[in-house]
Motif scaffolding. Sequence first.
Motif, PDB file in Angstrom:
ATOM      1  N   LYS A 181      -7.555 -10.971  -2.357  1.00 54.92           N
ATOM      2  CA  LYS A 181      -8.484 -11.699  -3.228  1.00 54.92           C
ATOM      3  C   LYS A 181      -8.123 -11.492  -4.701  1.00 54.92           C
ATOM      4  N   ALA A 182      -7.704 -10.286  -5.042  1.00 55.66           N
ATOM      5  CA  ALA A 182      -7.308 -10.014  -6.434  1.00 55.66           C
ATOM      6  C   ALA A 182      -6.069 -10.823  -6.806  1.00 55.66           C
ATOM      7  N   MET A 183      -5.086 -10.863  -5.899  1.00 56.71           N
ATOM      8  CA  MET A 183      -3.882 -11.657  -6.160  1.00 56.71           C
ATOM      9  C   MET A 183      -4.206 -13.143  -6.213  1.00 56.71           C
ATOM     10  N   ALA A 184      -5.164 -13.579  -5.421  1.00 57.63           N
ATOM     11  CA  ALA A 184      -5.562 -14.992  -5.436  1.00 57.63           C
ATOM     12  C   ALA A 184      -6.139 -15.380  -6.799  1.00 57.63           C
ATOM     13  N   LYS A 185      -6.861 -14.451  -7.439  1.00 58.37           N
ATOM     14  CA  LYS A 185      -7.384 -14.729  -8.786  1.00 58.37           C
ATOM     15  C   LYS A 185      -6.245 -14.844  -9.798  1.00 58.37           C
ATOM     16  N   VAL A 186      -5.268 -13.939  -9.660  1.00 60.73           N
ATOM     17  CA  VAL A 186      -4.124 -13.963 -10.571  1.00 60.73           C
ATOM     18  C   VAL A 186      -3.313 -15.245 -10.392  1.00 60.73           C
ATOM     19  N   LEU A 187      -3.105 -15.639  -9.129  1.00 61.47           N
ATOM     20  CA  LEU A 187      -2.268 -16.808  -8.826  1.00 61.47           C
ATOM     21  C   LEU A 187      -3.070 -18.098  -8.728  1.00 61.47           C
ATOM     22  N   GLN A 188      -4.398 -18.006  -8.941  1.00 62.85           N
ATOM     23  CA  GLN A 188      -5.281 -19.169  -8.800  1.00 62.85           C
ATOM     24  C   GLN A 188      -5.103 -19.794  -7.419  1.00 62.85           C
ATOM     25  N   GLY A 189      -5.085 -18.936  -6.418  1.00 61.84           N
ATOM     26  CA  GLY A 189      -4.872 -19.395  -5.047  1.00 61.84           C
ATOM     27  C   GLY A 189      -6.099 -19.185  -4.181  1.00 61.84           C
ATOM     28  N   LYS A 190      -5.910 -19.384  -2.881  1.00 62.22           N
ATOM     29  CA  LYS A 190      -7.004 -19.298  -1.907  1.00 62.22           C
ATOM     30  C   LYS A 190      -6.603 -18.333  -0.805  1.00 62.22           C
ATOM     31  N   VAL A 191      -7.551 -17.485  -0.380  1.00 60.37           N
ATOM     32  CA  VAL A 191      -7.263 -16.495   0.654  1.00 60.37           C
ATOM     33  C   VAL A 191      -7.676 -16.998   2.028  1.00 60.37           C
ATOM     34  N   HIS A 192      -6.775 -16.808   2.986  1.00 64.49           N
ATOM     35  CA  HIS A 192      -7.073 -17.068   4.399  1.00 64.49           C
ATOM     36  C   HIS A 192      -7.002 -15.741   5.138  1.00 64.49           C
ATOM     37  N   LEU A 193      -8.009 -15.474   5.948  1.00 65.58           N
ATOM     38  CA  LEU A 193      -8.061 -14.245   6.740  1.00 65.58           C
ATOM     39  C   LEU A 193      -7.533 -14.550   8.136  1.00 65.58           C
ATOM     40  N   VAL A 194      -6.509 -13.807   8.580  1.00 70.18           N
ATOM     41  CA  VAL A 194      -5.960 -14.055   9.915  1.00 70.18           C
ATOM     42  C   VAL A 194      -5.987 -12.772  10.730  1.00 70.18           C
ATOM     43  N   ASN A 195      -6.363 -12.923  11.991  1.00 72.75           N
ATOM     44  CA  ASN A 195      -6.393 -11.801  12.932  1.00 72.75           C
ATOM     45  C   ASN A 195      -5.823 -12.281  14.264  1.00 72.75           C
ATOM     46  N   ALA A 196      -4.793 -11.603  14.731  1.00 68.96           N
ATOM     47  CA  ALA A 196      -4.204 -11.926  16.035  1.00 68.96           C
ATOM     48  C   ALA A 196      -4.766 -10.963  17.076  1.00 68.96           C
ATOM     49  N   PHE A 197      -5.050 -11.475  18.264  1.00 74.65           N
ATOM     50  CA  PHE A 197      -5.496 -10.592  19.346  1.00 74.65           C
ATOM     51  C   PHE A 197      -4.635 -10.828  20.578  1.00 74.65           C
ATOM     52  N   PRO A 198      -4.378  -9.772  21.367  1.00 76.20           N
ATOM     53  CA  PRO A 198      -3.469  -9.899  22.509  1.00 76.20           C
ATOM     54  C   PRO A 198      -4.075 -10.722  23.647  1.00 76.20           C
ATOM     55  N   GLY A 199      -3.228 -11.446  24.319  1.00 78.13           N
ATOM     56  CA  GLY A 199      -3.668 -12.205  25.490  1.00 78.13           C
ATOM     57  C   GLY A 199      -3.869 -11.291  26.691  1.00 78.13           C
ATOM     58  N   THR A 200      -4.231 -11.859  27.812  1.00 76.79           N
ATOM     59  CA  THR A 200      -4.477 -11.094  29.035  1.00 76.79           C
ATOM     60  C   THR A 200      -3.196 -10.413  29.513  1.00 76.79           C
ATOM     61  N   PRO A 201      -3.232  -9.092  29.731  1.00 81.07           N
ATOM     62  CA  PRO A 201      -2.044  -8.415  30.264  1.00 81.07           C
ATOM     63  C   PRO A 201      -1.715  -8.924  31.668  1.00 81.07           C
ATOM     64  N   VAL A 202      -0.529  -9.475  31.826  1.00 83.13           N
ATOM     65  CA  VAL A 202      -0.136 -10.087  33.103  1.00 83.13           C
ATOM     66  C   VAL A 202      -0.123  -9.055  34.227  1.00 83.13           C
ATOM     67  N   ASN A 203       0.348  -7.841  33.937  1.00 83.23           N
ATOM     68  CA  ASN A 203       0.464  -6.841  35.004  1.00 83.23           C
ATOM     69  C   ASN A 203      -0.899  -6.454  35.572  1.00 83.23           C
ATOM     70  N   ILE A 204      -1.944  -6.437  34.703  1.00 82.66           N
ATOM     71  CA  ILE A 204      -3.287  -6.113  35.201  1.00 82.66           C
ATOM     72  C   ILE A 204      -3.794  -7.218  36.117  1.00 82.66           C
ATOM     73  N   ALA A 205      -3.559  -8.470  35.703  1.00 86.88           N
ATOM     74  CA  ALA A 205      -4.011  -9.601  36.500  1.00 86.88           C
ATOM     75  C   ALA A 205      -3.363  -9.607  37.883  1.00 86.88           C
ATOM     76  N   ILE A 206      -2.123  -9.131  37.951  1.00 87.84           N
ATOM     77  CA  ILE A 206      -1.414  -9.125  39.231  1.00 87.84           C
ATOM     78  C   ILE A 206      -1.842  -7.933  40.088  1.00 87.84           C
ATOM     79  N   GLU A 207      -1.981  -6.768  39.458  1.00 87.56           N
ATOM     80  CA  GLU A 207      -2.231  -5.544  40.212  1.00 87.56           C
ATOM     81  C   GLU A 207      -3.681  -5.386  40.661  1.00 87.56           C
ATOM     82  N   ILE A 208      -4.616  -6.008  39.954  1.00 85.31           N
ATOM     83  CA  ILE A 208      -6.036  -5.871  40.308  1.00 85.31           C
ATOM     84  C   ILE A 208      -6.575  -7.246  40.697  1.00 85.31           C
ATOM     85  N   PRO A 209      -6.673  -7.537  41.990  1.00 87.13           N
ATOM     86  CA  PRO A 209      -7.065  -8.872  42.462  1.00 87.13           C
ATOM     87  C   PRO A 209      -8.421  -9.337  41.922  1.00 87.13           C
TER      88      PRO A 209
END
Length: 310
Positions: A181-209
Amino acid sequence: MTVFSNVLVVLDPTDSQHKALNRGLELAHKQPCKLTAFLSVYDFSYEMTTMLSGDERESMRQAVIHDRELWVGELINDARNQGVDISVKVVWHNRPFEAIVHEVLEQNFDLVIKGTHNHDILKSMIFTPTDWHILRKCPCAVLLVKEHAWPDNGNIIAAVNAGSEQDHHQSLNQRVISNAKAMAKVLQGKVHLVNAFPGTPVNIAIEIPEFNPQQYNSAMRRHHENAVAELASQFDMAEQDTHVLEGMPEDIIPALATELDAEMVVIGTIGRTGFSAAIIGNTAEHLIDQLDCDVLALKPANFVSPLAKH
């Protein structure tokens, strides 16, 4: 406003465009700060000349340093004439990243600006490039610069790990968003917040019916969306400027940066060293080569460089 006040600009004689210097000067024009144009030089042949005495070798080293100081002085002459507060520091050191970190520790720099190159993937696995050493060991913020411009009204991505309940991740999230946000003020820009989350673990889906991947995925998404919404509300950010996306950060963040044509990605890095760094690496390191824009990497507030003198 001033985000960074004491800035170390790392010069690279092989970079004819002088990306780091240009970025440092651009920052100095946008907000008050003191710049130091820094160069680490070394010539192994000077150390191996047995015909010379120690004093003669030192005299030759000083001659090289003086020559490089004159070169740097020419590079920054126009900026000085325009009133930019910029000084020159040239040191003799065989490990550039150590020279940089020691300078930061001694002179209390709050930002290092350095141009970056595309790393060869195989080489990166065997030899750790200077950039990566700096990311891991430099106690202050590090801005790794690419050719991407800094136009007004651009986009800045604050990459967070909102789903984690660990204190160091939560603290880093706060630092990342505050700096974005501080850099956005300096650069007159806009902040986007991004968060990645992991998908379903394939091995769990296979091992636990009886495991229900859709239910797991929905719960995981809700957890991250709620955490991001809470962060956004703390920093008065609109919901449309938040992005909760399924996948690995090193895939999600570059894709979003391309989509938004981002000027900068701000990210926290915990600075792993040793064996865990070689095997696991840091998300910031995986991102560097895949992004066409600048990366501002921040350490936790209590980070102590392994190169600090105890």
